[in-house]
Design an enzyme around this catalytic site. Structure first.
Site, PDB file in Angstrom:
ATOM      1  N   GLU A   1       0.876  -0.754  -0.047  1.00 38.08           N
ATOM      2  CA  GLU A   1       0.025  -0.296   0.052  1.00 38.08           C
ATOM      3  C   GLU A   1       0.953   1.033  -0.129  1.00 38.08           C
ATOM      4  OE1 GLU A   1      -3.597   0.036  -0.064  1.00 38.08           O
ATOM      5  OE2 GLU A   1      -2.864  -2.080  -0.948  1.00 38.08           O
TER       6      GLU A   1
ATOM      7  N   ARG B   1      16.671   6.375 -24.028  1.00 37.07           N
ATOM      8  CA  ARG B   1      16.343   7.220 -24.932  1.00 37.07           C
ATOM      9  C   ARG B   1      16.990   9.250 -25.824  1.00 37.07           C
ATOM     10  NH1 ARG B   1      11.966   9.676 -26.726  1.00 37.07           N
ATOM     11  NH2 ARG B   1      12.165   8.404 -29.427  1.00 37.07           N
TER      12      ARG B   1
END
Ligand code: ADE
Length: 249
Positions: A116, A153
């Site tokens: 959680e 990238r």
């Protein structure tokens, strides 16, 4: 760039690291990724990494000790303080501009949480907290992969043609315009004539205008932040006039 990924599920990353562009980037030595299993730093025989929240409530919380010790392991391996990024829906929004900035780092340690949430003290370890969007995933693994992929990238040499990262959607604050390949006509849909002319200046102008049009139509919010030249503003005005005409027709 040296990348460390702290996770309870290292096996989730292997197919991503062993495919396509990330695989090639690793083979070329442009990025080195070390998967660190947080569970290896658990203290008890059951390898417990989570516990009940103080004060009660649903779900389990990630314990601080294994994560602290995993980060300390990274620091030893790296030989300096790592730049630690916690993946959490409560973090700063991860954007193309953030990815480009992170690509300048020498190292990046991504901490993928589960359960959680994190014990609040784990946040003190982090140099940054990042969210990949306003939705909650079952863990930080997919967000860590998104961050790694988008950052990679921008590392020089990772993409075959370095230009492509520059011209992509968002790299200049605009969406990329339409692209075409052969055949020139498919099922009655024709490639715009200008792209077949070989007139580079006309093609460039058409591309820029198409990019401005697509941004205006799909993400007008981006235009407020984009860095537009005088020529861009002129093209944008042309687009707006064309659109006005189209709605009148
Ligand atoms: N963990 C769960 N959901 C997330 C999100 N949207 N971004 C980053 N980490 C997360």
């Amino acid at each position: 760039m040296k990348v460390y990924i702290l996770t309870l599920f290292p096996e989730m990353f292997r197919p991503v690291l062993e495919s396509s562009i990330l695989k090639r980037a690793r083979e070329r030595g442009l990025i080195a990724v070390t998967l660190v299993n947080i569970r290896d730093f658990a203290h008890d025989a059951h390898k417990t990494v989570d516990d009940y929240p103080y004060g009660g409530g649903p779900g389990m919380v990630m314990k601080p000790e294994p994560v602290y010790e995993a980060v300390e392991w990274v620091e030893k391996d790296l030989g300096r303080k790592p730049y630690v990024i916690l993946l959490t829906p409560q973090g700063q929004k991860f954007t193309g501009a953030v990815a480009r900035r992170l690509a300048c780092l020498r190292d990046m340690t991504l901490v993928a949480g589960h359960y959680e949430g994190f014990d609040e003290r784990i946040r003190y370890l982090a140099d940054a907290e990042m969210s990949i969007g306003d939705y909650v995933l079952t863990g930080g693994e997919l967000p860590a992969m998104v961050v790694l992929d988008a950052v990679s990238r921008f590392i020089p040499g990772v993409l075959g043609d370095e230009e492509s990262a520059m011209e992509d959607s968002f790299s200049d604050g605009l969406l990329e315009g339409p692209q075409y390949t052969r055949p020139p006509e498919y099922r009655g849909m024709r490639v715009p004539d200008v792209l077949l002319t070989g007139d580079h200046r006309a093609v460039e102008r058409w591309r820029r205008k198409a990019s401005l049009r697509r941004t205006l139509e799909r993400r007008p919010d981006l235009l407020k932040e984009a860095c537009l030249t005088y020529e861009d503003r002129r093209l944008l005005e042309e687009v707006m006039k064309e659109r006005q005409k189209e709605t009148q027709e």
